[in-house]
Structure formats: structure tokens, C-alpha cells
Scaffold this motif. Structure first.
Motif, PDB file in Angstrom:
ATOM      1  N   LYS A 195       7.444  17.232  97.769  1.00  0.00           N
ATOM      2  CA  LYS A 195       6.674  16.048  97.402  1.00  0.00           C
ATOM      3  C   LYS A 195       5.538  15.840  98.399  1.00  0.00           C
ATOM      4  O   LYS A 195       5.571  16.361  99.511  1.00  0.00           O
ATOM      5  CB  LYS A 195       7.603  14.835  97.372  1.00  0.00           C
ATOM      6  CG  LYS A 195       8.782  15.007  96.406  1.00  0.00           C
ATOM      7  CD  LYS A 195       9.118  13.721  95.725  1.00  0.00           C
ATOM      8  CE  LYS A 195      10.405  13.795  94.936  1.00  0.00           C
ATOM      9  NZ  LYS A 195      10.379  14.689  93.780  1.00  0.00           N
ATOM     10  N   SER A 252       4.609   9.921 100.030  1.00  0.00           N
ATOM     11  CA  SER A 252       5.317   9.669  98.774  1.00  0.00           C
ATOM     12  C   SER A 252       5.704   8.209  98.735  1.00  0.00           C
ATOM     13  O   SER A 252       6.818   7.833  99.093  1.00  0.00           O
ATOM     14  CB  SER A 252       6.565  10.539  98.684  1.00  0.00           C
ATOM     15  OG  SER A 252       6.197  11.884  98.584  1.00  0.00           O
ATOM     16  N   TRP A 264      12.147  10.077  89.467  1.00  0.00           N
ATOM     17  CA  TRP A 264      11.103  10.656  90.305  1.00  0.00           C
ATOM     18  C   TRP A 264      11.729  11.529  91.407  1.00  0.00           C
ATOM     19  O   TRP A 264      11.281  12.629  91.682  1.00  0.00           O
ATOM     20  CB  TRP A 264      10.273   9.532  90.927  1.00  0.00           C
ATOM     21  CG  TRP A 264       9.285  10.002  91.948  1.00  0.00           C
ATOM     22  CD1 TRP A 264       8.035  10.474  91.705  1.00  0.00           C
ATOM     23  CD2 TRP A 264       9.481  10.071  93.364  1.00  0.00           C
ATOM     24  NE1 TRP A 264       7.436  10.832  92.883  1.00  0.00           N
ATOM     25  CE2 TRP A 264       8.301  10.596  93.920  1.00  0.00           C
ATOM     26  CE3 TRP A 264      10.540   9.742  94.210  1.00  0.00           C
ATOM     27  CZ2 TRP A 264       8.137  10.792  95.283  1.00  0.00           C
ATOM     28  CZ3 TRP A 264      10.385   9.931  95.565  1.00  0.00           C
ATOM     29  CH2 TRP A 264       9.203  10.458  96.094  1.00  0.00           C
ATOM     30  N   TYR A 265      12.804  11.024  92.022  1.00  0.00           N
ATOM     31  CA  TYR A 265      13.459  11.748  93.106  1.00  0.00           C
ATOM     32  C   TYR A 265      14.079  13.050  92.618  1.00  0.00           C
ATOM     33  O   TYR A 265      13.906  14.108  93.201  1.00  0.00           O
ATOM     34  CB  TYR A 265      14.569  10.877  93.727  1.00  0.00           C
ATOM     35  CG  TYR A 265      14.425  10.680  95.205  1.00  0.00           C
ATOM     36  CD1 TYR A 265      13.946  11.701  96.019  1.00  0.00           C
ATOM     37  CD2 TYR A 265      14.770   9.476  95.792  1.00  0.00           C
ATOM     38  CE1 TYR A 265      13.803  11.504  97.380  1.00  0.00           C
ATOM     39  CE2 TYR A 265      14.633   9.278  97.148  1.00  0.00           C
ATOM     40  CZ  TYR A 265      14.146  10.292  97.942  1.00  0.00           C
ATOM     41  OH  TYR A 265      14.006  10.099  99.270  1.00  0.00           O
ATOM     42  N   ASN A 288      13.440  14.679  89.873  1.00  0.00           N
ATOM     43  CA  ASN A 288      12.371  15.583  89.437  1.00  0.00           C
ATOM     44  C   ASN A 288      12.870  16.694  88.508  1.00  0.00           C
ATOM     45  O   ASN A 288      12.495  17.855  88.654  1.00  0.00           O
ATOM     46  CB  ASN A 288      11.684  16.178  90.670  1.00  0.00           C
ATOM     47  CG  ASN A 288      10.236  16.522  90.386  1.00  0.00           C
ATOM     48  OD1 ASN A 288       9.711  16.129  89.346  1.00  0.00           O
ATOM     49  ND2 ASN A 288       9.601  17.251  91.279  1.00  0.00           N
TER      50      ASN A 288
END
Lengths: 177, 394
Positions: A88, A92, B269-270, B272
Motif C-alpha cells: 500500500k 495510507s 480495503w485492508y 484487498n
């Protein structure tokens, strides 16, 4: 050297205490307080108290907390120690929202508790009303009004007559060091 | 309308009732014309308006349930209004029937003869749950449960007006069991009618998300109705103290909606994982980004900041403004949940979105208005009523 610090008067019940508070407020006294064993609805209005500024203190603290929370994480993750974590971006923000929210709440809670202490002038270990022997009953079943001697209108003689005239019993002057 | 102080009845509601019915009729008629022109578009728009108003009715039911369980007294003056809102649920159940004819247009999983579905392992695995027959049964059962709860609680409440002291305990017991049923059925509703539009995608928190938005919108509607009552002669009963507490609820649930929506987004989101992130990708690309950002801005950030101030919860014009914004954003939220599934490559708003909203909204308000005029608008038999009227906010 002993000097007069204030005056006390006892009232029979919460309703009378509210009436007394209104009369004292209307008479123009500023430095007075009401004491009761439990909170009384409508006392704020009766005493003519303004709205507490506590909400604004909490609001300011929450914003500070959120800024510090997000700023600290930005500085650590994107500026000073940039590490790639699970592919990421360095900054973030999604991952940082949780700590930002946590500090938002934490600072708000600190603002509420310590702001309340500050506005109530706590911690305070002693108060002139404690010089009265009878006053201790206020933690049990007594309803008291106190007017402090730093009030502009305070006068040893007149204050006792005034408190009696509005229905107070056990009127006394409090004197101490 | 006019509030009668002696009987606690709402008089002269018929003109509003009539207008709502006409609006509903015209809206539905135009929508039916639209259905013949473009049935896929019609069903998408109809579903949006349908879930919009159903969740508001559900919010009203939740308000009633939670008041009975907790024994809260501040909101007793608004309880009958919430009961009337909840009583729109049976009508929403009837308005669900047209959607059964739109299964093919709405739900990809219902294409059982399509090779894409036949050879789709995930859909085949989900088929015991996601099949048309069971879907219909679930739809009917959950609306039957809600109608039973809404009508049962209102009936007992009316009996209480007439002096039946036993109904207090009965309502509390019904609400206790009802809350459990409510939690399950609302989740089923959200999963069936909104989540299964994208049948590969799943989010376990989705039911809570739909409920939180619906409860927020119903609080906004209750706030507007409280102001209407105050302006029409009930000012001594419904006071600024009550709108203040409704406003606090509105504030709390603005944060709660964002909290749940954020939690849902955050885990996806984490993690993914493509099968999960696709849902948000559909709501980010091809212009949908602006709807998503608009939603965050005006469903959460702006109302959260505005509602933090005391005046917004006490001054009628400000209450109505912020509540109207909340209702509008509730529609945007449902539009955002439903529409990108079908139009992931472009942002599309059809005229049928307006006609279906007018149609279903008209019918919804017609029914609520009729219920409001039929019986006292204040739960006058509740022993906590006097305490509720005298309630003050610190």
C-alpha cells in the motif's frame, strides 16, 4: 486573623431552594451557590447560570486529537520511516483513520473531564462553608444557600436580614482564616 | 392539519392525505408508462424508491421497539408518530409485489438458464439460498413479521389510550422478542434486496449498514413531524426539548452510519481481495467517485459538524433543514448502493427515479397521514407521558 468569608442559610426543600436562588439572583448577587444532596432540575435557570463552555473545550480538544493522530502517523509512515506495508502507499490514510478516531475520542474525553475540573475549580481541598458545623448536613437532607463575601453587595448585617427575609433558617455568617 | 388539545387528535388531515394519494397515483402512473418504455430502468428506479421508504418505515418500527424495551420516557410524545411510520410497512409489502416481476432485470443470479450462471461455481453454491422461490418466500415472510409487529404494537398502544393497563407489559414483551426478529429480518432484507444485486459480493456488516441509514432517515422524518406538530397547536406537548433529543439521536446516528460504512470499507480495503474490492471499484470509477465523495461529505462530515451545535437541535428552521438534508442523502445512499451495479461504466440518473420516488413516497405518506388522523397522535394512555412532556435537556 479571623474574618467573614460568607453567609449561609438553610431551606426546607428543593422547591424552596429554587425560589431562594431566583430571589438571590434577582437581588443582584453574583458570588453565590446552592448546595443540595442531589441535583435539582431547573437550578441552572433559577441561579441564572450561563451555558457551560465545556462543549467548546471538548470540541477544540477533539480537533487537536484528530490532527495529532493523523499528523503523527503521516510523519512516521510517510516522512521519517517510510516502509512498504502490504503493497500500500506510504500515506495510507485509510489505515490511519482508526488511530485518528481513537485520539479524537481520547482527547475529547480528556477535555471533558479535565475541562470540567478546571471550570469547577477542582481539585480544591478546602472551602469557607466547611467552617460551619451545621453545613455538613447538606450531604444528607439539608438544602443550603451560600453567599461569599467577595460579592460586591456583601454586607455582614444586611446579608443576614436578606437571607431571613427570603425564608432562610439557620442563617449564619461563616468566619475563618 | 390542527391538533386538538382535548382529545389529542390530529384534525383536518384529509387535505394532506388526499394530496399524497394524488401524488402517489400520478407518480406510479408515470412510472408504469416508463416501465413499458424501458423496464430495466424502471425496476432499478423502483427498487431504489422501494428500499428508501421501506428502511424509513423500519426505522420507525425500531424507534417504537427500543422505547418499549428501555422504558425511555423522553420520546413517549413521539411514539405514536413512529408507530404510524411503522404501519406503512404492510403497504410497502404490497408495493414489493411489482418487483417480483422484475427479478430478471434486477438479479443476475435469477438467470438460471444462462450458461454464465449455470457454470458459475459461486452462484451454484449459493443457489439453495439465492433462488427465486425461496427469495419470494423470504420477502413475504419478513414483511409479514414487520406488519405483525407494527400493527400489534400500535393496537396495544391504542388499547392503552383507552385505559388498558395490561398493554404496557404486553408491549414490552412483544418488543423484546420483536427486536430479535427485527435484527434477523432486516439483515435478510438488506442481503436479499440490496446485497444480492451483486451476487458474488458479500459483506457481513451490510445489514447493519442498511439499518443505520434507515434509522437515521426515520429520525429526520420524525424531527420534521415534531416541528409540524409544534407549529399546529401541539407546542405544549412536543417541545424544543424533544426535538433536541431527536437531534442528539440524529447526531449520534450520523456518526454511527459513518462508523459502520467506514468499518465495511476499511476491512475490504485492508484485505484487498478482488472479489470484495470490486464493489467499491464500481463505486469509484467512471464518475461514481463523485457520488461516493458527495456521500461522505453530506451524509457524514457536514451534518456531523452542523449537528454538534445546540441551536441546530432547537431552532425549527434549522431542524427542518438538516433533516431534509439527511432524507435527501438517504436517497443518495440507496442510489449509490443500487445503481452502480447496473451502470458501472457511467453515472446515470433517469426521470423514472423521480416518478417512482413520487409514486411510492405519495402512497407511503398517504397511509401514514391516514393513520395519523384516525387515532390520537399522542400516546395519551402511557403512564410515562406526563414525565415525557415535562422532560428537559440538561
Amino acid at each position: 486573623m479571623s474574618q467573614t468569608l460568607g453567609a449561609l442559610a438553610r431551606f426546607a426543600n428543593p422547591a424552596e431552594l429554587i425560589e431562594a436562588a431566583k430571589k438571590i439572583r434577582d437581588a443582584g448577587y453574583k458570588s453565590f451557590d446552592c448546595h443540595s444532596p442531589f441535583p435539582i432540575h431547573g437550578m441552572d435557570d433559577a441561579m441564572g447560570l450561563k451555558r457551560s463552555p465545556l462543549g467548546y473545550i471538548v470540541g477544540g480538544m477533539t480537533l487537536a486529537g484528530a490532527t495529532i493522530g493523523m499528523g503523527l502517523q503521516y510523519w512516521v509512515a510517510a516522512v521519517e520511516y517510510p516502509l512498504v506495508i502490504s503493497g500500500k502507499p506510504f500515506f495510507s490514510w485509510q489505515a490511519f483513520v482508526i488511530v485518528t478516531f481513537a485520539l479524537f475520542v481520547l482527547f475529547g474525553a480528556f477535555g471533558a473531564v479535565f475541562g470540567m475540573f478546571h471550570l469547577n475549580r477542582l481539585p480544591r481541598l478546602h472551602h469557607p462553608v466547611f467552617y460551619s458545623d451545621k453545613f455538613a448536613k447538606v450531604t444528607d437532607d439539608a438544602f443550603y444557600v451560600s453567599i461569599e463575601s467577595d460579592d460586591e453587595q456583601f454586607d455582614d448585617q444586611k446579608i443576614q436580614e436578606f437571607l431571613s427575609s427570603i425564608g432562610g433558617t439557620d442563617v449564619e455568617l461563616v468566619a475563618g482564616e | 392539519m390542527k391538533f386538538d388539545k382535548n382529545t389529542y387528535m390530529l384534525l383536518e388531515t384529509s387535505s394532506f392525505t388526499q394530496k399524497a394519494l394524488i401524488a402517489g397515483g400520478v407518480g406510479l402512473l408515470l412510472s408504469v408508462i416508463g416501465a413499458f418504455m424501458d423496464h430495466a430502468q424502471f425496476f432499478q428506479a423502483y427498487l431504489t424508491a422501494f428500499t428508501f421508504f421501506t428502511t424509513i418505515g423500519l426505522g420507525g418500527l425500531f424507534f417504537v421497539l427500543i422505547h418499549h424495551i428501555t422504558g425511555a420516557y423522553w420520546g413517549v410524545v413521539m411514539r405514536r408518530v413512529a408507530e404510524n411510520l411503522a404501519c406503512a410497512l404492510p403497504i410497502m409489502g404490497l408495493l414489493m409485489i411489482p418487483l417480483f416481476f422484475g427479478m430478471h432485470d434486477l438479479f443476475h443470479w435469477s438467470h438460471v438458464d444462462d450458461p454464465h450462471v449455470m457454470h458459475d461455481k459461486i452462484l451454484q453454491w449459493k443457489a439453495p439460498y439465492l433462488n427465486t422461490t425461496f427469495f419470494f418466500i423470504r420477502g413475504i415472510v419478513i414483511f409479514a413479521i414487520w406488519s405483525w409487529l407494527a400493527h400489534g404494537l400500535r393496537k396495544l398502544s391504542i388499547a392503552q389510550d383507552g385505559g388498558d393497563a395490561a398493554s404496557l407489559g404486553k408491549m414490552r414483551r412483544l418488543a423484546a422478542g420483536g427486536t430479535v426478529l427485527y435484527a434477523i429480518t432486516v439483515t435478510v432484507f438488506a442481503f436479499d434486496w440490496l446485497m444480492s444485486l451483486d451476487p458474488h459480493w458479500y459483506s457481513t456488516i451490510f445489514g447493519v449498514y442498511v439499518w443505520s441509514g434507515g434509522f437515521l432517515a426515520s429520525l429526520a422524518l420524525l424531527s420534521i413531524m415534531a416541528i409540524r406538530l409544534r407549529n399546529n397547536g401541539a407546542g405544549e406537548i412536543v417541545t424544543a426539548e424533544h426535538t433536541h433529543d431527536l437531534g442528539k439521536f440524529l447526531f449520534a446516528f450520523t456518526a454511527w452510519w459513518a462508523y459502520i460504512g467506514g468499518a465495511q470499507y476499511f476491512l475490504i480495503w485492508y484485505g484487498n481481495i478482488p472479489e470484495e474490492t470490486i464493489w467499491f471499484l464500481h463505486r469509484w470509477e467512471h464518475g461514481w467517485k463523485y457520488v461516493s465523495l458527495f456521500l461522505i461529505m453530506f451524509h457524514f462530515i457536514v451534518p456531523f459538524i452542523v449537528l454538534a451545535f445546540r441551536a441546530v437541535k432547537r431552532i425549527p428552521v434549522l431542524i427542518v433543514s438538516i433533516s431534509s438534508l439527511a432524507l435527501f442523502m438517504h436517497y443518495v445512499d440507496h442510489f449509490w448502493m443500487i445503481n452502480p451495479t447496473f451502470n458501472d461504466n457511467h453515472l446515470q440518473l433517469s426521470w423514472m427515479h423521480f416518478t417512482t420516488l413520487l409514486g411510492i413516497g405519495g402512497i407511503f405518506l398517504w397511509w401514514v397521514s391516514m393513520k395519523s388522523g384516525k387515532d390520537p397522535i399522542i400516546a395519551m394512555g402511557d403512564p410515562k407521558l406526563q414525565k415525557s412532556i415535562e422532560h428537559t435537556v440538561h
